[in-house]
Design a protein around this motif. Structure first.
Motif, short mmCIF file in Angstrom:
data_model
loop_
_atom_site.label_atom_id
_atom_site.label_comp_id
_atom_site.label_asym_id
_atom_site.label_seq_id
_atom_site.Cartn_x
_atom_site.Cartn_y
_atom_site.Cartn_z
N ARG A 7 32.63 -4.51 10.26
CA ARG A 7 34.01 -4.92 9.97
C ARG A 7 34.31 -6.31 10.49
O ARG A 7 35.15 -7.01 9.96
N TYR A 8 33.58 -6.69 11.53
CA TYR A 8 33.82 -7.99 12.14
C TYR A 8 33.24 -9.11 11.26
O TYR A 8 33.92 -10.08 10.94
N CYS A 9 31.99 -8.93 10.84
CA CYS A 9 31.34 -9.94 10.00
C CYS A 9 31.73 -9.79 8.53
O CYS A 9 31.49 -10.70 7.74
N LYS A 47 23.31 -1.47 15.63
CA LYS A 47 24.12 -2.56 16.17
C LYS A 47 24.11 -3.71 15.19
O LYS A 47 23.10 -3.97 14.54
N CYS A 48 25.23 -4.37 15.11
CA CYS A 48 25.27 -5.57 14.28
C CYS A 48 24.34 -6.60 14.89
O CYS A 48 24.37 -6.84 16.10
N GLU A 49 23.51 -7.23 14.06
CA GLU A 49 22.54 -8.17 14.61
C GLU A 49 23.20 -9.51 14.98
O GLU A 49 22.57 -10.37 15.56
N ASN A 50 24.46 -9.68 14.65
CA ASN A 50 25.15 -10.92 14.98
C ASN A 50 25.90 -10.85 16.30
O ASN A 50 26.56 -11.82 16.68
N GLY A 51 25.88 -9.72 16.93
CA GLY A 51 26.57 -9.64 18.22
C GLY A 51 27.10 -8.24 18.46
O GLY A 51 26.82 -7.32 17.71
N ASN A 52 27.86 -8.13 19.52
CA ASN A 52 28.42 -6.84 19.89
C ASN A 52 29.73 -6.65 19.12
O ASN A 52 30.80 -6.99 19.59
N HIS A 53 29.60 -6.13 17.94
CA HIS A 53 30.76 -6.04 17.05
C HIS A 53 31.29 -4.61 16.93
O HIS A 53 31.98 -4.29 15.97
N GLY A 54 30.92 -3.79 17.88
CA GLY A 54 31.44 -2.44 17.88
C GLY A 54 30.77 -1.56 16.86
O GLY A 54 29.71 -1.88 16.33
ZN LIG Z 1 28.93 -8.06 12.86
#
Ligand SMILES: [Zn+2]
Length: 103
Positions: free
Chosen positions: A30-32, A60-67
């Motif tokens: 949802r973040y990306c 896990k999202c590979e772009n960061g800790n995006h929940g």
């Molecule tokens: Zn993400």
């Protein structure tokens, strides 16, 4: 980290996808606002034959800790199936973590 396998009631294990045709797993951050599609057999290699819903916590999202990610199984049909990009597992890299102790 070795996979921690929690024995729990399997409501919809990955191995059950594809039994009624080609079912894929869609993972959305949802973040990306990015969506990736996976073959169940690739995910089984990483996570084992786990419940589809449990992937929300395991992946896990590979772009960061995006929940938590949105995970759903779907059958690509009609216009949705045209040009659908699917992520394939290329390799699993094993990380070597040194553990030290004074003697
Ligand atoms: Zn993400």
């Amino acid at each position: 980290m070795p996979e921690t396998y929690r024995p729990k009631a399997k409501d919809y294990p990955l191995s059950r996808l594809g039994q009624g045709g080609i079912e894929l797993v869609r993972v959305h951050c949802r973040y990306c606002k990015r969506t990736h599609n996976y073959y169940p057999e690739d995910l089984i290699q990483i996570f084992g034959d786990v419940d589809v819903d449990s992937l929300m916590e395991r992946m896990k999202c590979e772009n960061g800790n995006h929940g938590m990610l949105d995970v759903s199984a779907f059958v690509p049909t009609g216009p949705q199936a045209v040009g659908l990009r699917i992520r394939r597992l290329v390799a699993i890299k094993v990380q070597r973590i040194p553990v030290w102790r004074e003697v």
